[in-house]
Design an enzyme around this catalytic site. Structure first.
Site, short mmCIF file in Angstrom:
data_model
loop_
_atom_site.label_atom_id
_atom_site.label_comp_id
_atom_site.label_asym_id
_atom_site.label_seq_id
_atom_site.Cartn_x
_atom_site.Cartn_y
_atom_site.Cartn_z
N PHE A 45 1.27 -6.88 29.86
CA PHE A 45 0.99 -7.74 31.06
C PHE A 45 1.31 -7.01 32.22
CE2 PHE A 45 5.74 -8.33 31.13
CZ PHE A 45 6.04 -8.77 32.28
N LYS A 46 2.13 -6.01 32.50
CA LYS A 46 2.30 -5.50 33.85
C LYS A 46 0.93 -4.76 34.34
CE LYS A 46 6.75 -6.13 33.17
NZ LYS A 46 7.90 -4.99 33.08
N ASP A 47 0.07 -4.56 33.47
CA ASP A 47 -1.49 -3.90 33.96
C ASP A 47 -2.05 -4.80 35.03
OD1 ASP A 47 -1.37 -1.67 32.44
OD2 ASP A 47 -2.17 -2.58 30.77
#
Length: 464
Positions: A111-113
């Site tokens: 999800f950090k992307d």
């Protein structure tokens, strides 16, 4: 829109300056001076937008037109062009009451992307516009580092140094960081845990001379732009589920260790998104669960778990929420955080705790429950959850009321955490991009968890 510090000693600054400052110069965290709220009519109009269109709409309330509209559109389009799904963050139905928000379709399968691909583009944009050198410094429990590196690798005018705890991330997480060969990337494998890495980072940013001399920029969720980018998928997910169910309100269940992802949900709720309950999922490192249930914030003993990205005891975003729940009193927050630094504990009043519990529920998912959740959902729905997403689903089951619809955040692809998947007796096939990592050479520097040694190494890298 102006930005201020939770500790009150940073005057109102603009969007780009807030982005570049990262950690506030008074040691606090930057927040918008006012949180915009959106009407039901606005939300209805937004529900028809694509993901990238929604990003532009929400960002328009925060950027003060400091980035020309056409240039912002180019940045956003480039940020999400690398995602493997046309919806960027698609929603999958697991049952009538449970939906999964898939946040792992970006280049590093986490999800950090979603925030960091934008931030990488934005840092490159600022470097070119200002002719500046930007030196990014961050700490990671696994996913932030890989995504941040992917966002800026090889970009002119930018160098990035990431600290990760040695031996305390998954093998795939380590490979995603350390197989990058570009000379603008430095990986420091630190003896200690994530909290040690994060503490050193915050101390270096708080040293204003060191920060200025080395032109430091923040990629961690201490940077408000990370939070802002993550609010978008709460809106997007709600719109998709509401179209199908007609629901007026939904819960969100969020696996979190640093309080950043769930704070983005809290911000979305403050902005007018009809969220019923924010369910906070933790693992054995359950400092946040205890705060929600008892009003006491006190780190315990660090434990390694099946969900290593949540192996965190000191949540760097917690101060932002504390600011709001305690009445936006910067002097009080300064006093409390100084007290916490000395005594290692924060306790809030019964009245404040009632406010917390009106908006949040929490459940700490222990190892056996995490693995059982992975196994059960694989058997019952043929859906393979990664261990962090499994914590979110387990917490949703524990905390959602009967008949309530919950959107649980799937924060990573299971291929990143095969150590846990194997314990469930499940054999998975890696995505091609992950499989390829095992044949690549690694480049990293192991270093003691010592601030002076790390600072010297960082200085040498940035000045080379």
């Amino acid at each position: 829109m102006e930005y201020i510090s939770t500790r009150g000693k940073v005057g109102s600054i603009g969007f780009v300056d807030a982005f570049m400052m990262g950690l506030a110069n008074d040691g606090g965290l930057l927040i918008p001076k006012e949180i915009p709220t959106f009407s039901e009519g606005t939300l209805q109009a937004w529900s028809k937008l694509s993901y990238t269109e929604l990003v532009l709409e929400i960002f328009s309330y925060f950027t003060n037109d400091e980035i020309p509209a056409d240039e912002l559109k180019e940045l956003v389009t480039a940020s999400y062009s690398t995602f493997r799904h046309p919806e960027v963050t698609p929603v999958k139905k697991l049952s009538d009451e449970l939906y999964l928000l898939e946040l792992f379709h970006g280049p590093t399968f986490a999800f950090k992307d979603i925030a960091l691909q934008f931030m990488g583009q934005f840092y490159s944009y600022v470097a070119k516009k200002k002719g500046a050198k930007i030196h990014i410094l961050g700490a990671t429990s696994g996913d932030t580092g890989a995504s941040a590196i992917e966002g800026v690798r090889g970009k002119e005018g930018i160098k990035i140094c990431i600290l990760h705890p040695h031996g305390k991330v998954s093998k795939v997480q380590e490979l995603q960081m350390t197989t990058v060969q570009e000379d603008n990337v430095l990986n420091l494998s630190v003896d200690g845990n994530f909290d040690d890495c994060q503490r050193i980072i915050k101390e270096l940013f708080a040293d204003l001379d060191f920060k200025a001399e080395n032109q430091l920029a923040a990629i961690n969720s201490i940077n408000f732009v990370r939070i802002l980018a993550q609010t978008v998928y709460y809106f997007y997910a709600y719109f998709q589920v509401a179209k199908e169910t007609g629901s007026v309100k939904v819960n969100f269940s969020v696996p979190t260790g640093n309080f950043g992802d769930i704070f983005a949900g809290y911000l979305a709720k403050r902005m007018g998104l009809p969220i019923n309950k924010l369910i906070l999922a933790t693992n054995e490192n359950n400092i946040l669960e205890r705060f929600i249930n008892e009003g006491v914030y006190m780190p315990g003993d660090f434990r390694m778990t099946h969900s290593p990205s949540m192996d965190i005891q000191v949540a760097s975003n917690f101060e932002r929420y504390l600011y709001y729940v305690l009445g936006e009193d910067a002097e009080l927050i300064t006093s409390i955080m100084e007290q916490f630094k000395v005594e290692g504990e924060i306790s809030i009043s019964a009245e404040a705790l009632a406010k917390v519990q009106a908006e949040f529920a929490a459940h700490g998912v222990l190892g056996a429950e995490c693995l059982a959740t992975i196994s059960n959902y694989k058997e019952e729905t043929n859906y393979l959850l990664d261990p962090h997403s499994a914590c979110g689903v387990a917490a949703a089951k524990q905390c959602a009321g009967e008949g309530e619809i919950t959107i649980s955040l799937a924060t990573a692809h299971p291929g990143k955490f095969n150590e846990a998947i194997e314990l469930c007796g499940i054999e998975q096939q890696y995505p091609e991009q992950i499989q390829a990592l095992f044949n690549q050479s690694q480049r990293q520097t192991r270093i003691a968890g010592d601030k002076a040694a790390i600072a010297a190494t960082i200085e040498q890298f940035y000045r080379s």
